[in-house]
Design an enzyme around this catalytic site. Structure first.
Site, mmCIF file in Angstrom:
data_model
loop_
_atom_site.group_PDB
_atom_site.id
_atom_site.type_symbol
_atom_site.label_atom_id
_atom_site.label_comp_id
_atom_site.label_asym_id
_atom_site.label_seq_id
_atom_site.Cartn_x
_atom_site.Cartn_y
_atom_site.Cartn_z
ATOM 1 N N ILE A 469 0.838 -1.194 0.000
ATOM 2 C CA ILE A 469 0.000 0.000 0.000
ATOM 3 C C ILE A 469 0.873 1.244 0.000
ATOM 4 C CG2 ILE A 469 -1.710 1.312 1.279
ATOM 5 C CD1 ILE A 469 -2.552 -1.464 2.502
ATOM 6 N N GLY A 472 7.487 3.764 3.520
ATOM 7 C CA GLY A 472 8.115 4.923 4.134
ATOM 8 C C GLY A 472 9.554 4.600 4.433
ATOM 9 N N SER A 473 10.183 5.508 5.152
ATOM 10 C CA SER A 473 11.602 5.290 5.403
ATOM 11 C C SER A 473 11.841 4.164 6.404
ATOM 12 C CB SER A 473 12.242 6.577 5.905
ATOM 13 O OG SER A 473 11.273 7.574 6.077
ATOM 14 N N PHE A 474 10.833 3.825 7.193
ATOM 15 C CA PHE A 474 11.096 2.867 8.250
ATOM 16 C C PHE A 474 10.267 1.596 8.180
ATOM 17 C CE2 PHE A 474 12.346 6.978 9.808
ATOM 18 C CZ PHE A 474 13.627 6.721 10.275
ATOM 19 N N GLY A 475 9.398 1.538 7.214
ATOM 20 C CA GLY A 475 8.597 0.328 7.142
ATOM 21 C C GLY A 475 7.688 0.359 5.938
ATOM 22 N N VAL A 477 3.905 -0.913 4.293
ATOM 23 C CA VAL A 477 2.563 -1.329 4.664
ATOM 24 C C VAL A 477 1.959 -2.152 3.532
ATOM 25 C CG1 VAL A 477 0.291 -0.561 5.370
ATOM 26 C CG2 VAL A 477 2.293 0.761 6.002
ATOM 27 N N LYS A 491 2.014 -3.797 8.849
ATOM 28 C CA LYS A 491 3.165 -2.899 8.823
ATOM 29 C C LYS A 491 4.405 -3.735 9.130
ATOM 30 C CE LYS A 491 2.517 1.351 11.012
ATOM 31 N NZ LYS A 491 2.557 2.202 12.212
ATOM 32 N N ASP A 600 1.280 13.004 16.776
ATOM 33 C CA ASP A 600 1.475 13.051 15.324
ATOM 34 C C ASP A 600 0.120 13.100 14.613
ATOM 35 O OD1 ASP A 600 2.984 13.294 13.062
ATOM 36 O OD2 ASP A 600 3.481 11.161 12.889
#
Ligand code: NAG
Ligand code: NAG
Ligand code: NAG
Ligand code: NAG
Ligand code: NAG
Ligand code: NAG
Ligand code: NAG
Ligand code: NAG
Length: 782
Positions: A469, A472-475, A477, A491, A600
Site C-alpha cells: 500500500i 516509508g523510510s522505516f517500514g 505497509v 506494517k 502526530d
C-alpha cells in the site's frame, strides 16, 4: 426537641428565593439588570446599536428584575413592598402593579403572568394570572420560577417540585419523586438539579429531558426556550445544551470565563462575569459570547437577613447593597468568598486583547443573515479570544527534529508511511509508557493476536508488490487478506536497522503490545495483532478501505478518483470526519488514564473505513501524557512539519494541547483544501495553512480561503463551516493554555454536524432565526 425546632426554623428561614435575579432577558432580545452602584434598573436592546442601555425609572431602586422572555419586564422595588412592570419596547410606560403592605420576594415573571412570594403571609401570589393560576398557595418554598404557562417552586420541607398553571402538571410530573436543590424555568420547561445525584433533569418528553451525563453538580442553572445552561463546578464556567430535540450537544460559551450566575430567555443566554460584573451574552449554539453594554450589575439580590445565606455573605455586600445592613448571599459554597475583584478562577487568564472589548460596544445579536454574521462574528471572536493581538509567529516551516519524513505525498491506509518509524523507537517509547504506569500492566483483557510470519506472508501473497500500500523510510505497509476473509493492514518494520533493540526482553515487548491492544475506540484504528519471529517484527491493524483523509483532500492529479471522492464534494462529510477524529483524540486525552498524547495528528493519520467513518491511527509517537495540564513533559520534539505545536517545538513543552494544535491544522486543511505546508505559486516559497487561512478567517473573509472544489455551502452548512473555522482558530492559538480542550472541540463539531443536517432541534435557534426578521450584529465601535 428544641434543637429540631430550631433546625426547622432555620430551614424555613433559608427560604431565600435563589432563583431571584438581578438580571432578566425579555423579547427583543433585551437584557435588563440592576446596576451595582445605585440599584437603578437598566435595559439594553441587544439587536439595535443606536439603542444604548437606558435607565428604567432612575428614581426607583430595584432589588430584582424578572421577565418571562416575553414583551415585558418587572422589577421589585428595594424593600419588597412594590413591584413595577414595563414593556421592553417602551420602558417609560412603567406601571406599578403591586403596592404593599406585605413584603415580597422571588419575583417570577412568566409569559403573561407574574408570581411572587409573600414573605409576610408565607404564600405564593399571582398577578395577571386570571383564572389560570390559584389566588394563592401557602407553604415554605426555596425557589420560585415561571415559564410560559406555569409557575413552579421547590417546597422547603420536602425539596419536592410543585407547579401550578395550565402547563404546571406536565412539568411537575417530570419531577415526581425527586428532590431538587436548584430549579430554573424557561419557555415550556423547567430544569432542576437533583439533590441525590447532582444530575440535571428537565421536564418535557424529548430525549433531551436529561442533561448530558458529564454535567452533574451544577452551581447554577438557566433555561431558555430550547436550551439550558449551567455553571460547572469548581470553576463556574458555562456549559449549555439543547433541550428541545433528540440531541443533547454540549457547548461551552465564553470558554474559561467564570460567572456568578446565568440567565436565559428565548434563544439568548447571559452570564454575569465574576471578575468585573459585566455581562456576556450568547445565542443558542453560538459559542462566541459578546459583551452587552450595561453598567456593572449586582452579583445577587440584596436581602435583609444574612442568616438566610447558606454559603455566607458576599464580602462587598456593604458597598453594593443600597440599604444598610442588607447583604448578598454567596451563590457558591465551594469557593471562599471572593476578594475584591478576584482573579478569575479558571486556569487561563483573559488574553490581553480582551481588555479592548470593555471599550467596545458590541451589539450582541442572534444569528441573522449568514453572510453579514460571518464577518462580524469573526471580529467578535477575535476580540473575545484576543487572537488578533498575536503577531504571526507560526513558523511556516519547521525542522523535523525526529527525522520523521514529511510524508505528505505518500500516506498509507493505516497511517503515515514512515509508519512504524522504527520498531525500536516504538518499543522504547512504549516501555517508557509502561514504566510510567505504577501498578504495571495487571489487568489486560484481550491480548493482541499473535501471528506467525508464515500466516502474514500468506495473507500478503508473500509481501507481493501488488499488496504493497505504501512505503516509508522505516517500514512498508501491505494489504493482507486472511483465509477467514478478514482484511488487514500489515506494517513490516525494517528490522535490520534496529537489530540491537530486539535484544530487549520478550516480556517487555508483550506488555507493549498488550498496552496497544487496550486502546479500543470506535474512532481509533483497531490493533489486531503482531508477529515476532527471529528478526521480523510486524504489526497488524484493521484495514481502512477508503484510505487516508489526506488522499481525499489532496488527491494526486493523476488519480482517477480525485474528483469523485465524496469527501471533496460534501461539507457534511468533511465535518463529520473531523468530528469522528476529534472523538478518537478526545478518548486518548480524556478517557485513557493517564492521558495519552498522540503527538502526530495529521490528515494522513486519519483513516476512513468503508463507511467513511474516521479512525485515528499511528500511535508510535504517542506517549502517556501528564496527569494535569499544568505539568508538562519536556522532551525532544517529534512530529510532522506543518502540524507541530509551536509551543512544543520551541519550548519542548508537551501537553495534550499539542495534539489540539495539530488537529486545528487538520481542520484548516479540510476547510481550505490546502496542505499543511504548500507552495502558493510555482516556485513560490512554502506557506503554512495556518498563515494562509487565519488572517482571512479573522477578517471575516472565510469564503476567500474555503476549498473551491467543494460546492458552495448551503445556509445551514455555512453556519457549520463558520463554527469549524472559529474552532480551528482557537486550536492554533500560540499558547497551549489558550486552546480549547478536545472535549470542547468535539462539542463544537457535534453542533456543526447538527447544523449541516439542518436539524431544527439540534441547531436550536439558528435554523429559526435565519428565516426570522433581521436579527443581526448591527454595530460595533472601537
Ligand atoms: C429588535 O427587536 C425588536 C423587538 O423584537 C424589533 O422590533 C426591532 O425591529 C429589532 N431591531 C433590529 C435592528 O433588528
Ligand atoms: C434602534 O433604536 C433607536 C433608539 O431607540 C430607534 O430610534 C431606532 O428606530 C431603532 N432601530 C431599529 C431598526 O429598530
Ligand atoms: C443612579 O445613577 C444614575 C446615573 O449615575 C442616576 O441617573 C440615577 O438618578 C441614580 N439613581 C438613584 C436611585 O440614585
Ligand atoms: C410540606 O409543606 C406542605 C405545605 O407547606 C404541607 O402540605 C406538607 O404536608 C409538608 N410535608 C411534610 C412532609 O412536612
Ligand atoms: C413515585 O413513588 C411512588 C410511591 O413510592 C410510586 O408508586 C411511583 O411509581 C413513583 N413514581 C415514579 C415516576 O417513580
Ligand atoms: C471547568 O470545570 C469543568 C468540570 O470540572 C471542566 O470540564 C472544564 O474544562 C473546566 N473549564 C475550564 C475553563 O477550566
Ligand atoms: C469583564 O471580564 C470579561 C471576562 O474576563 C471580559 O470579557 C470583559 O471585557 C470585561 N469587561 C469589562 C467592562 O472590563
Ligand atoms: C428560538 O429557537 C427555537 C428553535 O429554533 C424557535 O422555535 C423559537 O421561536 C426561537 N425563539 C426566539 C425567541 O427566537
Amino acid at each position: 426537641m428544641t434543637r429540631l425546632l430550631l433546625a426547622a426554623l432555620l430551614l424555613l428561614a433559608a427560604a431565600a428565593l435563589v432563583s431571584a435575579s438581578t438580571l432578566a432577558i425579555a423579547a427583543g432580545p433585551t437584557v435588563c439588570g440592576v446596576a451595582a452602584d445605585n440599584a437603578t434598573a437598566y435595559c439594553a436592546a441587544t439587536n439595535n446599536s443606536s439603542y444604548s442601555a437606558r435607565a428604567v425609572a432612575p428614581f426607583i431602586g430595584f432589588s430584582q428584575v424578572s421577565s418571562g422572555g416575553g414583551g415585558f419586564v418587572c422589577g421589585l422595588q428595594v424593600g419588597g413592598r412594590a413591584f413595577f412592570c414595563w414593556p421592553t419596547a417602551t420602558p417609560d410606560q412603567l406601571r406599578r402593579v403591586y403596592n404593599g403592605p406585605s413584603r415580597l420576594s422571588g419575583l417570577a415573571v412568566g409569559g403573561g403572568h407574574v408570581a411572587a412570594y409573600d414573605v409576610g403571609e408565607r404564600v405564593i401570589r399571582w398577578w395577571r394570572g386570571g383564572a389560570r393560576f390559584p389566588a394563592q398557595v401557602g407553604g415554605g418554598f426555596s425557589s420560585l420560577v415561571s415559564g410560559d404557562d406555569f409557575t413552579c417552586a421547590v417546597e422547603t420541607n420536602t425539596s419536592a417540585v410543585r407547579c401550578w398553571g395550565p402547563g404546571g402538571s406536565a412539568v411537575q410530573v417530570a419531577f415526581l419523586n425527586t428532590s431538587v436543590s436548584t430549579l430554573a424555568a424557561g419557555g415550556s420547561r423547567a430544569c432542576g438539579v437533583l439533590m441525590n445525584t447532582g444530575a440535571v433533569l428537565c421536564s418535557g418528553s424529548d430525549a433531551g429531558a436529561v442533561a448530558p451525563r458529564d454535567l452533574s453538580d451544577l452551581a447554577g442553572l438557566a433555561v431558555g426556550d430550547s436550551h439550558a445552561c449551567g455553571l460547572m463546578k469548581p470553576n463556574h464556567t458555562a456549559a449549555c445544551w439543547n433541550i428541545a430535540g433528540p440531541t443533547t450537544t454540549l457547548y461551552y460559551p465564553a470558554f474559561g470565563t467564570a460567572f456568578e450566575f446565568l440567565v436565559a430567555g428565548g434563544n439568548l443566554s447571559c452570564g454575569l462575569v465574576t471578575t468585573n460584573f459585566s455581562l456576556l451574552c450568547w445565542s443558542t449554539n453560538v459559542f462566541v459570547a459578546s459583551e452587552v453594554q450595561l453598567p456593572a450589575i449586582l452579583p445577587g439580590v440584596c436581602v435583609s437577613d444574612a442568616k438566610s445565606c447558606k454559603c455566607g455573605v458576599f464580602t462587598r455586600s456593604g458597598e453594593l447593597c443600597s440599604v444598610p445592613g442588607n447583604v448578598i448571599c454567596n451563590r457558591f459554597c465551594d469557593v471562599p468568598p471572593p476578594p475584591v475583584l478576584p482573579p478569575p478562577p479558571s486556569p487561563s487568564s483573559p488574553p490581553p486583547a480582551s481588555r479592548r472589548i470593555s471599550k467596545t460596544w458590541i451589539v450582541f445579536a442572534v444569528v441573522g443573515a449568514v453572510g453579514s454574521f460571518a464577518g462580524l462574528c469573526s471580529i467578535v471572536y477575535c476580540l473575545v479570544f484576543g487572537f488578533c493581538s498575536h503577531k504571526k509567529v507560526h513558523n511556516s516551516v519547521q525542522p523535523n527534529i525526529a527525522g520523521a519524513a514529511d510524508n505528505g505525498g505518500t500516506p498509507s491506509p493505516y497511517g503515515s508511511p514512515n509508519g512504524l518509524q522504527s520498531l525500536g523507537l516504538f518499543r522504547r517509547q512504549l516501555s517508557r509508557v509502561m514504566t510510567r504506569q505504577r501498578s504495571g500492566p495487571s489487568s489486560f483483557k484481550e491480548p493482541a493476536e499473535e501471528f506467525t510470519f508464515a500466516q502474514l506472508a500468506a495473507a500478503t501473497k508473500d509481501f507481493a508488490l501488488e499488496a504493497k500500500i505504501s512505503e516509508g523510510s522505516f517500514g512498508t505497509v501491505y494489504w493482507g487478506n486472511f483465509a477467514d476473509g478478514r482484511e488487514v493492514a500489515i506494517k513490516r518494520g525494517e528490522s535490520r536497522l534496529h537489530a540491537r533493540k530486539f535484544q530487549e526482553k520478550e516480556s517487555a515487548f508483550r506488555s507493549e503490545l498488550a498496552f496497544l491492544s487496550r486502546l479500543h475506540h470506535k474512532h481509533l484504528v483497531g490493533f489486531v495483532g503482531y508477529c515476532q519471529e527471529n528478526d521480523e517484527r510486524l504489526l497488524v491493524y484493521e484495514y481502512m478501505k477508503n484510505g487516508a483523509l489526506y488522499d481525499h483532500i489532496h488527491p494526486k492529479a493523476c488519480a482517477p478518483s480525485s474528483s469523485s471522492s465524496p469527501v471533496t464534494s460534501s461539507w457534511k462529510l468533511r465535518i463529520t470526519i473531523l468530528l469522528d477524529a476529534s472523538r478518537g483524540i478526545d478518548y486518548l486525552h480524556s478517557y485513557a488514564v493517564p492521558p495519552i498524547i498522540h503527538r502526530d495528528i495529521k490528515s494522513s493519520n486519519i483513516l476512513l473505513d468503508g463507511s467513511w467513518v474516521a479512525h485515528v491511527s499511528d500511535f508510535e509517537l504517542s506517549l502517556m501524557g501528564p496527569e494535569t495540564e499544568e505539568t508538562h513533559m519536556s522532551m525532544k520534539a517529534a512530529g510532522t512539519v506543518g502540524y507541530m505545536d509551536p509551543e512544543y517545538y520551541g519550548l519542548h513543552h508537551l501537553t495534550v494541547k499539542s495534539d489540539v494544535y495539530s488537529f486545528g491544522v487538520v481542520m484548516l486543511e479540510v476547510l481550505t483544501g490546502k496542505r499543511a505546508i504548500f507552495k502558493d505559486a510555482e516556485g513560490g516559497s512554502p506557506v503554512s495553512v495556518v498563515d494562509y487561512a487565519v488572517p482571512s478567517i479573522v477578517a471575516g473573509e472565510l469564503n476567500k480561503v474555503l476549498d473551491g472544489r467543494a460546492p458552495e455551502p448551503s445556509a445551514h452548512e455555512a453556519e457549520a463551516v463558520e463554527l469549524v473555522a472559529y474552532t480551528a482558530l482557537h486550536c492554533v492559538r500560540l499558547e497551549g493554555k489558550d486552546r480549547p480542550a478536545m472535549a470542547n472541540i468535539v462539542a463544537n463539531l457535534e453542533t456543526a454536524v447538527a447544523l449541516c443536517k439542518g436539524s431544527a432541534s439540534a441547531a436550536g435557534g439558528l435554523v429559526n432565526s435565519s428565516s426570522s426578521a433581521g436579527l443581526s450584529i448591527t454595530s460595533m465601535e472601537l
